[in-house]
Design a protein around this motif. Sequence first.
Motif, PDB file in Angstrom:
ATOM      1  N   LEU A   1      11.993 -11.232  92.107  1.00  0.00           N
ATOM      2  CA  LEU A   1      11.947 -12.586  91.541  1.00  0.00           C
ATOM      3  C   LEU A   1      13.358 -13.119  91.343  1.00  0.00           C
ATOM      4  CD1 LEU A   1       9.176 -12.572  88.808  1.00  0.00           C
ATOM      5  CD2 LEU A   1       9.282 -13.934  90.875  1.00  0.00           C
ATOM      6  N   ALA A   2      14.212 -12.265  90.765  1.00  0.00           N
ATOM      7  CA  ALA A   2      15.581 -12.700  90.505  1.00  0.00           C
ATOM      8  C   ALA A   2      16.304 -12.989  91.814  1.00  0.00           C
ATOM      9  CB  ALA A   2      16.325 -11.631  89.702  1.00  0.00           C
ATOM     10  N   TYR A   3      15.992 -12.198  92.838  1.00  0.00           N
ATOM     11  CA  TYR A   3      16.597 -12.409  94.151  1.00  0.00           C
ATOM     12  C   TYR A   3      16.195 -13.764  94.726  1.00  0.00           C
ATOM     13  CZ  TYR A   3      19.119  -8.597  96.403  1.00  0.00           C
ATOM     14  OH  TYR A   3      20.079  -7.728  96.810  1.00  0.00           O
ATOM     15  N   VAL A   4      14.874 -14.008  94.687  1.00  0.00           N
ATOM     16  CA  VAL A   4      14.355 -15.205  95.350  1.00  0.00           C
ATOM     17  C   VAL A   4      14.727 -16.453  94.563  1.00  0.00           C
ATOM     18  CG1 VAL A   4      12.249 -16.367  96.072  1.00  0.00           C
ATOM     19  CG2 VAL A   4      12.477 -13.917  96.374  1.00  0.00           C
TER      20      VAL A   4
ATOM     21  N   LEU B   1      13.606  -7.037 101.168  1.00  0.00           N
ATOM     22  CA  LEU B   1      14.098  -6.795 102.532  1.00  0.00           C
ATOM     23  C   LEU B   1      14.266  -8.113 103.276  1.00  0.00           C
ATOM     24  CD1 LEU B   1      12.262  -3.692 104.000  1.00  0.00           C
ATOM     25  CD2 LEU B   1      14.686  -4.027 103.666  1.00  0.00           C
ATOM     26  N   PHE B   2      13.227  -8.970 103.151  1.00  0.00           N
ATOM     27  CA  PHE B   2      13.289 -10.278 103.805  1.00  0.00           C
ATOM     28  C   PHE B   2      14.492 -11.064 103.308  1.00  0.00           C
ATOM     29  CE2 PHE B   2       8.470 -10.291 104.598  1.00  0.00           C
ATOM     30  CZ  PHE B   2       8.671  -9.757 105.855  1.00  0.00           C
ATOM     31  N   GLU B   3      14.654 -11.051 101.996  1.00  0.00           N
ATOM     32  CA  GLU B   3      15.723 -11.850 101.409  1.00  0.00           C
ATOM     33  C   GLU B   3      17.087 -11.318 101.838  1.00  0.00           C
ATOM     34  OE1 GLU B   3      15.663 -14.632  99.377  1.00  0.00           O
ATOM     35  OE2 GLU B   3      13.576 -14.702 100.038  1.00  0.00           O
ATOM     36  N   VAL B   4      17.194  -9.974 101.872  1.00  0.00           N
ATOM     37  CA  VAL B   4      18.482  -9.368 102.189  1.00  0.00           C
ATOM     38  C   VAL B   4      18.864  -9.642 103.635  1.00  0.00           C
ATOM     39  CG1 VAL B   4      19.616  -7.152 102.578  1.00  0.00           C
ATOM     40  CG2 VAL B   4      18.414  -7.582 100.442  1.00  0.00           C
TER      41      VAL B   4
ATOM     42  N   LEU C   1      22.866  -4.389  88.416  1.00  0.00           N
ATOM     43  CA  LEU C   1      22.099  -3.997  89.603  1.00  0.00           C
ATOM     44  C   LEU C   1      21.263  -5.158  90.137  1.00  0.00           C
ATOM     45  CD1 LEU C   1      20.950  -0.417  88.629  1.00  0.00           C
ATOM     46  CD2 LEU C   1      22.214  -1.014  90.655  1.00  0.00           C
ATOM     47  N   PHE C   2      20.787  -6.008  89.230  1.00  0.00           N
ATOM     48  CA  PHE C   2      19.989  -7.161  89.652  1.00  0.00           C
ATOM     49  C   PHE C   2      20.816  -8.088  90.545  1.00  0.00           C
ATOM     50  CE2 PHE C   2      15.832  -8.300  87.532  1.00  0.00           C
ATOM     51  CZ  PHE C   2      15.483  -6.993  87.285  1.00  0.00           C
ATOM     52  N   ASN C   3      22.145  -8.092  90.333  1.00  0.00           N
ATOM     53  CA  ASN C   3      23.007  -8.969  91.118  1.00  0.00           C
ATOM     54  C   ASN C   3      23.525  -8.285  92.367  1.00  0.00           C
ATOM     55  OD1 ASN C   3      23.023 -11.365  89.510  1.00  0.00           O
ATOM     56  ND2 ASN C   3      24.036 -10.133  87.964  1.00  0.00           N
ATOM     57  N   ALA C   4      22.737  -7.336  92.879  1.00  0.00           N
ATOM     58  CA  ALA C   4      23.186  -6.562  94.035  1.00  0.00           C
ATOM     59  C   ALA C   4      23.532  -7.455  95.215  1.00  0.00           C
ATOM     60  CB  ALA C   4      22.108  -5.574  94.437  1.00  0.00           C
ATOM     61  N   SER C   5      22.939  -8.652  95.284  1.00  0.00           N
ATOM     62  CA  SER C   5      23.155  -9.511  96.455  1.00  0.00           C
ATOM     63  C   SER C   5      24.613  -9.926  96.585  1.00  0.00           C
ATOM     64  CB  SER C   5      22.265 -10.740  96.364  1.00  0.00           C
ATOM     65  OG  SER C   5      22.484 -11.392  95.138  1.00  0.00           O
ATOM     66  N   ALA C   6      25.393  -9.768  95.507  1.00  0.00           N
ATOM     67  CA  ALA C   6      26.784 -10.206  95.553  1.00  0.00           C
ATOM     68  C   ALA C   6      27.632  -9.394  96.518  1.00  0.00           C
ATOM     69  CB  ALA C   6      27.397 -10.143  94.156  1.00  0.00           C
ATOM     70  N   VAL C   7      27.175  -8.197  96.922  1.00  0.00           N
ATOM     71  CA  VAL C   7      28.029  -7.391  97.793  1.00  0.00           C
ATOM     72  C   VAL C   7      27.959  -7.846  99.249  1.00  0.00           C
ATOM     73  CG1 VAL C   7      27.930  -5.374  96.317  1.00  0.00           C
ATOM     74  CG2 VAL C   7      26.318  -5.592  98.177  1.00  0.00           C
ATOM     75  N   HIS C   8      26.942  -8.625  99.602  1.00  0.00           N
ATOM     76  CA  HIS C   8      26.805  -9.160 100.962  1.00  0.00           C
ATOM     77  C   HIS C   8      26.867  -8.087 102.030  1.00  0.00           C
ATOM     78  CE1 HIS C   8      26.728 -13.141  99.443  1.00  0.00           C
ATOM     79  NE2 HIS C   8      27.914 -13.041  98.902  1.00  0.00           N
TER      80      HIS C   8
ATOM     81  N   GLU D   1      23.128  -3.187  99.552  1.00  0.00           N
ATOM     82  CA  GLU D   1      22.182  -3.885  98.669  1.00  0.00           C
ATOM     83  C   GLU D   1      20.903  -3.074  98.516  1.00  0.00           C
ATOM     84  OE1 GLU D   1      21.375  -8.166  99.260  1.00  0.00           O
ATOM     85  OE2 GLU D   1      23.269  -8.165 100.337  1.00  0.00           O
ATOM     86  N   LEU D   2      20.400  -2.546  99.631  1.00  0.00           N
ATOM     87  CA  LEU D   2      19.163  -1.765  99.549  1.00  0.00           C
ATOM     88  C   LEU D   2      19.382  -0.495  98.734  1.00  0.00           C
ATOM     89  CD1 LEU D   2      17.531  -2.172 103.041  1.00  0.00           C
ATOM     90  CD2 LEU D   2      17.028  -3.315 100.895  1.00  0.00           C
ATOM     91  N   VAL D   3      20.541   0.132  98.921  1.00  0.00           N
ATOM     92  CA  VAL D   3      20.841   1.332  98.124  1.00  0.00           C
ATOM     93  C   VAL D   3      20.818   0.980  96.646  1.00  0.00           C
ATOM     94  CG1 VAL D   3      22.652   2.976  97.543  1.00  0.00           C
ATOM     95  CG2 VAL D   3      22.184   2.458  99.929  1.00  0.00           C
ATOM     96  N   LEU D   4      21.432  -0.142  96.296  1.00  0.00           N
ATOM     97  CA  LEU D   4      21.478  -0.532  94.888  1.00  0.00           C
ATOM     98  C   LEU D   4      20.073  -0.824  94.359  1.00  0.00           C
ATOM     99  CD1 LEU D   4      24.638  -2.778  94.530  1.00  0.00           C
ATOM    100  CD2 LEU D   4      24.380  -0.342  94.328  1.00  0.00           C
ATOM    101  N   ILE D   5      19.239  -1.450  95.199  1.00  0.00           N
ATOM    102  CA  ILE D   5      17.878  -1.763  94.744  1.00  0.00           C
ATOM    103  C   ILE D   5      17.092  -0.480  94.503  1.00  0.00           C
ATOM    104  CG2 ILE D   5      15.711  -2.819  95.452  1.00  0.00           C
ATOM    105  CD1 ILE D   5      17.711  -4.837  94.598  1.00  0.00           C
ATOM    106  N   ILE D   6      17.293   0.496  95.387  1.00  0.00           N
ATOM    107  CA  ILE D   6      16.585   1.770  95.185  1.00  0.00           C
ATOM    108  C   ILE D   6      17.078   2.429  93.896  1.00  0.00           C
ATOM    109  CG2 ILE D   6      16.314   4.097  96.112  1.00  0.00           C
ATOM    110  CD1 ILE D   6      16.279   2.756  98.896  1.00  0.00           C
ATOM    111  N   CYS D   7      18.395   2.384  93.675  1.00  0.00           N
ATOM    112  CA  CYS D   7      18.929   2.945  92.428  1.00  0.00           C
ATOM    113  C   CYS D   7      18.347   2.214  91.229  1.00  0.00           C
ATOM    114  CB  CYS D   7      20.444   2.839  92.400  1.00  0.00           C
ATOM    115  SG  CYS D   7      21.231   4.013  93.491  1.00  0.00           S
TER     116      CYS D   7
END
Lengths: 301, 617
Positions: A141-144, A296-299, B389-396, B401-407
């Motif tokens: 949710l936070a991602y999207v 995954l989609f978002e990433v 961790l929620f802001n994992a998208s910042a690493v681009h 990012e997937l590793v962080l989400i799994i963690c």
Amino acid sequence: MIALLNILVAVLISPLFMTFIKKVKAWAQRRQGPPLLQGYYTFMKLLKKETVLSTNSSWIMRWAAPINLAVMIIAALFIPIVGIGGSGNILLFLYLLALAKFFMALAGLDAGSTFGGMGSSREMTISAVIEPVTVIVFAALAYVLGTMDIHRMALAVLANGPQAALVLISMSLFIILIVETARVPVDNPETHLELTMVHEAMILEQSGKNLAFMELAHAIKQTLLMGLLMSVLFPYGLATETTLVALVFGIGAFIVKGLCISFFVGLFESSMAKSRLFLLPNLFMLAYFFSFLTILFEVFA
Amino acid sequence: MDLFTAGFASMMGGALLRSRVLTLLACLLIAGAAGIFLTENQTITATFYEIVPGLSFAVHIDRLAAFFMLTIAAVSFCVSLYSVEYINQYKHKGLLISLMNIFILSMLLTVAAGNTFSFLFFWELMALSSFFLVMFEYDNDKTRKAGLFYFIMTQLSTLFLFIAFSLLYSYTGTTSMEKIILQEKSTFLFLALFIGFGIKAGIIPFHKWLPYAHPASPSNISALMSGVMIKVAIYGLLRFLLVLPAELWWGLLILGAGTVSALLGVIYALKEHDIKGLLAYHSIENIGIIYMGIGLFVIFSHYNVPALAAMSMAAALFHTLNHALFKSLLFLTAGHVVHTTKTRNIDEMGGLIRQMPYTALLFLIGAMAISGLPPFNGFVSELLLFQALFNASAVHNPIIELVLIICLSLLALTSALAAACFVKAFGMIFLAMPRSAQKTHEASWPMLLGEGLLALACVILGIFSPLYLNSLGYALPNMMFIGGALLFSILFFFLLARANTRYCETWGCGLISQTPRMEYTASGFSEPIVTIFSTIYNPQKHVSKEFFDKSQTLVREGHVEFHLMRFFEEYLYMPIANAAMVIASRIDTLHQKDMGAYIAYVFIAAVILLLWVGWFA
């Protein structure tokens, strides 16, 4: 103002949804079911009854029900029920639910009965296994939606319109709703049979006002999770300003949406059998998969 | 500076005079000094004693060191307060006091060390004094085994640090902490530091000494070791990590090690019935959470996201302080429980909440804080980590990012399992009916005061720290409002529910009276989790039954044994130990010879030496 109204409506409307689900289940079995206001009657009856406490129990037992109800009422601040207003850190919301569960499980152990212990053990197991799913759903949710505040999430959906990813997340949220409110196939709210009891076993020793509080807290929790689901899937109708028309419309919209979800929950429960406790992780993996797919989609988008 | 000196002197005086009051005074002085120091942005550097040029005892205190000194001193103060009464049960009181003083002093000086030499010296002093403290009840076989295990592990840690510091000296040519800045890549150096500090911190797979050493030592010592000693290793890692040119895989390694430790720590804790062993496994879990924060710091720094890097570092440091507070609180309360019930097995306890209501309340606060429940301090630091961790998208970078989400999901699992584990621990120890006949009593007031201060700190930090952190630019929820509203509504409903109550026995399915045998046990409680995670536990059941009849229908008697796999012991420690034994026995055969053989050895050695000298000359 809106925040207080959110709490008030959540508290007042919760028993109705609870009963309506029972009603739908009864219809599915071609029974008539309880009257729609049964939840309120039961609550009033329990309030009048005396509270019987076990001689083995301690102050944990006496405090658990008030703590549960208080936590749920505070948690209602976090969810847009009628309108959008207030702070709504999604992780704090999650941990408030955990706080309530912690005390409920302790109360289950307090009287020293086998049922209570069984309920606590199973509840903590289920809650442990569902937790990564919940957090992944929230992370998705936070991602999207780009925020961790539930109120802002609803605003974002209102502004940007529906997205395909949100439908996937909603499926996971629905599974979380089923799990957290102790419904089939995770738990069976109808039965008092030791093989199937989870939530009911924990509150078996509660009585009188404490039981009333526990049941109301449980009903509020269900309403809140429904509210969360709706603010992601279909936030239309939420009051964004404090005018009388908007608020009344917000209340009306919430009741209609809540009844729709309740209807769906009732059908869902009727169409399933209680699953074995150790098969539950499979269901949770499904929810995990949906939200992980979203991320995954978002990433990779 | 004067305050620090006074504190150190007072601590040393405490060690010499075996005085409990001086210990308390010293802790207060140092905590105060470090507290004042934290608010000012300055550093202290001083050299005390130079043995030979280049090797000296020096002090270098900056804000990082001051933060850890504050943690150590504050926790030591509460533990010392508790110990005033607690140590009366031991025979050699004076020795315990001196050793404890040396132990606290060596921890403080390790953190304050101004060069790698004094760091290593005090590190070793810390290891030795804690070893003697673990061995304090040396007449017990298990204690001796635990002490030896701890000694070997801690020496291994020193060995790796020695290698690391030698490498560091050969790269930079200095031992001084402030002058160490390294530009070149240094894989071996990092690995040596990682293993050296990892052993002391109790990171899986180097964790095995914790569940041995903590149950064996006196409870106040467990509180110090688990609360603050393993934090000194965190300090060491941070201190050197900040001056080395970090690479991405370092961060991933630290994050990975942290995640694995956090998850496995709590999973092992769930099946543990020894209360102090359970707490030891939770130390592994929490160290894992701290490591996750440090790993995230490295990763976010690598991707140049300073805001998130700072948030992860704040989470790691704040969790360090929080864990020091609630873990020592839990060990102290558990210490009193163990002392009065004379057992560490939680399956034999139960119902203690009636005899010791205050201890129960304090343990409950510790349990809620360690489970990360609001409004306690554990929640705030976990929230910081979750937000990072929620802001994992910042690493681009999709893979990272997937590793962080799994963690992230594993961290959530960890924290929920911790809550389950503490429901079990609190429920089995304090609730329901006693499972064995016990004569227990409430702790005395100095003990309660020491514990109470720690509990108070947990509450205050939980409620007020978000205000402070928000003033630094974090967006945390206002816990003061949430906490206040919670307290108010809980009280309201409690008063509402109080009227018209009656006491009655628990319904026992028609049985006349309830017995403790009907209660759920700790093993029963964790059974569903053991079943779900059976791949990790690998439980093995051996059943042997005898029957009355040939067709095996009427059971005469039966015997069941449960075993859970000890993965690291069976697949890591034992193979290494066995290999060492094999090599040793090979070498050993060389010794079983007569005079002639020894002369031959000397001759061969002399020839090799001559050839070697000749070759290089």
